[in-house]
Write a protein that holds these residues in place. Structure first.
Motif, short mmCIF file in Angstrom:
data_model
loop_
_atom_site.label_atom_id
_atom_site.label_comp_id
_atom_site.label_asym_id
_atom_site.label_seq_id
_atom_site.Cartn_x
_atom_site.Cartn_y
_atom_site.Cartn_z
N ARG A 37 6.50 -9.39 -23.95
CA ARG A 37 7.38 -10.57 -23.91
C ARG A 37 7.26 -11.29 -22.57
N TRP A 38 7.04 -10.53 -21.51
CA TRP A 38 6.95 -11.12 -20.18
C TRP A 38 5.55 -11.60 -19.82
N LEU A 39 4.55 -11.09 -20.51
CA LEU A 39 3.17 -11.39 -20.13
C LEU A 39 2.43 -12.24 -21.16
N THR A 40 3.11 -12.66 -22.23
CA THR A 40 2.46 -13.50 -23.24
C THR A 40 3.25 -14.79 -23.46
N CYS A 41 2.55 -15.82 -23.89
CA CYS A 41 3.16 -17.12 -24.17
C CYS A 41 4.09 -17.01 -25.38
N ALA A 42 5.29 -17.55 -25.27
CA ALA A 42 6.27 -17.48 -26.36
C ALA A 42 5.84 -18.29 -27.58
N LEU A 43 4.87 -19.19 -27.42
CA LEU A 43 4.40 -20.01 -28.54
C LEU A 43 3.09 -19.49 -29.12
N SER A 44 2.07 -19.39 -28.28
CA SER A 44 0.73 -19.00 -28.76
C SER A 44 0.53 -17.50 -28.84
N LYS A 45 1.39 -16.72 -28.16
CA LYS A 45 1.29 -15.26 -28.09
C LYS A 45 0.03 -14.80 -27.35
N GLU A 46 -0.58 -15.71 -26.61
CA GLU A 46 -1.72 -15.34 -25.78
C GLU A 46 -1.23 -14.95 -24.39
N LEU A 67 2.10 -28.15 -24.47
CA LEU A 67 1.92 -29.60 -24.47
C LEU A 67 1.11 -30.05 -25.68
N GLN A 68 0.12 -29.26 -26.04
CA GLN A 68 -0.69 -29.60 -27.22
C GLN A 68 0.18 -29.62 -28.48
N ALA A 69 1.10 -28.66 -28.58
CA ALA A 69 1.99 -28.61 -29.75
C ALA A 69 2.97 -29.78 -29.73
N ILE A 70 3.44 -30.18 -28.54
CA ILE A 70 4.38 -31.30 -28.45
C ILE A 70 3.69 -32.60 -28.83
N ILE A 71 2.50 -32.83 -28.27
CA ILE A 71 1.77 -34.07 -28.55
C ILE A 71 1.37 -34.15 -30.02
N GLY A 72 0.94 -33.01 -30.57
CA GLY A 72 0.53 -32.98 -31.97
C GLY A 72 1.68 -32.85 -32.94
N LYS A 73 2.91 -32.82 -32.42
CA LYS A 73 4.12 -32.67 -33.24
C LYS A 73 4.02 -31.42 -34.13
N GLU A 74 3.59 -30.33 -33.50
CA GLU A 74 3.41 -29.08 -34.23
C GLU A 74 4.34 -27.98 -33.73
#
Length: 280
Positions: A37-46, A67-74
């Protein structure tokens, strides 16, 4: 019991073979989950990699993925409260110089729950989910709560860059799930009140939105009563007017033809009469 032979020479399956039993659910190590949880992205899980950002409630993201998800409305519905860069804060973790990511993938360092690429710059505590950390928003540096406890209350300065900050500038990172839910609800309410305040400052926009809402409500009521919307009524009226106009033009055309024929007949009759008179 072992499978027995039947009278026909075949095998007789046992109950254990006929009835499927549920496989035991594998429980993940809670320490490992906390570390992820502390070492991975909360969105992409990378894995978290610079540049890293935090949202308004302390969740961590890879900036490019978010930002890619925000711009792409995803953005998923659970993250719709994040509207853009203004809702994000850059995060600067202090690196543990003894941590080698390449070596960690080849050795047990990767599975060592105490190991982390990030650490507190003051106490050297690893960012592995076992210790609470806080983000200093004006500069983006992350320190352990133990380090913050060393300072006195009131306004102070960052341990790393010495930039001044106040207590309201501190954002606890990755709080418990129930706290995140409460914070997201508070953020959404704050955004709703901000929208209302903007509408109050712009009476023209408020009137337009009110008129649009009233129009929409009126259409629903008319449909519920079986009445046709005004736009449909206008369309029907125009269609009927066009039809009447076409029929009128057609009638006029017929009348003109009849009138021309009648005039020709009368001319011929008049000519015949005059010829007869002249002969007499």
């Amino acid at each position: 019991p072992p499978t027995t032979m039947g009278n026909d020479g075949g095998t007789v399956p046992t109950r254990a073979e006929l009835v499927k039993t549920k496989e035991p659910v594998k429980k993940l190590n809670p320490l490992k989950l906390a570390r992820l949880r502390w070492l991975t992205c909360a969105l992409s899980k990378e894995s978290l990699k610079d540049p890293i950002v935090s949202d308004q409630v302390g969740q961590l993201f890879n900036k490019s993925a978010l930002l890619q998800a925000i711009i792409g409305k995803e953005l998923p519905r659970s993250l719709k409260y994040i509207r853009g860069l203004k809702d994000l804060t850059d995060v600067h973790f202090s690196l543990d110089k003894s941590y080698d990511e390449n070596e960690a993938t080849r050795t047990d360092q990767f599975n060592d729950l105490k190991r982390s690429p990030f650490e507190c710059p003051i106490t050297n505590r690893p960012v592995n989910g076992q210790y609470p950390f806080t983000l200093i928003k004006p500069c983006g540096h992350v320190v352990s709560d133990k380090a913050l406890a060393m300072t006195k209350g009131g306004e102070t300065a960052c341990f790393v860059c010495f930039k001044p900050y106040s207590q309201s500038d501190l954002l606890p990172l990755n709080p418990p799930a129930e706290v995140i839910v409460q914070k997201i609800a508070a953020v959404k309410e704050e955004q709703r009140l901000a929208r209302l305040a903007r509408k109050e400052k712009n009476p023209k926009k408020r009137k337009l939105e009110g008129d649009a809402a009233d129009s929409k409500k009126s259409k629903k009521l008319k449909l519920a009563r079986g009445e046709q919307p005004l736009s449909l009524q206008n369309a029907v009226a125009v269609s009927q007017a066009v039809k009447i106009s076409a029929e009128k033009k057609k009638s006029q055309a017929y009348a003109a033809i009849f009138h021309d024929n009648k005039s020709d007949t009368m001319s011929e009759a008049s000519g015949t009469y005059l010829t007869g008179v002249a002969q007499h």
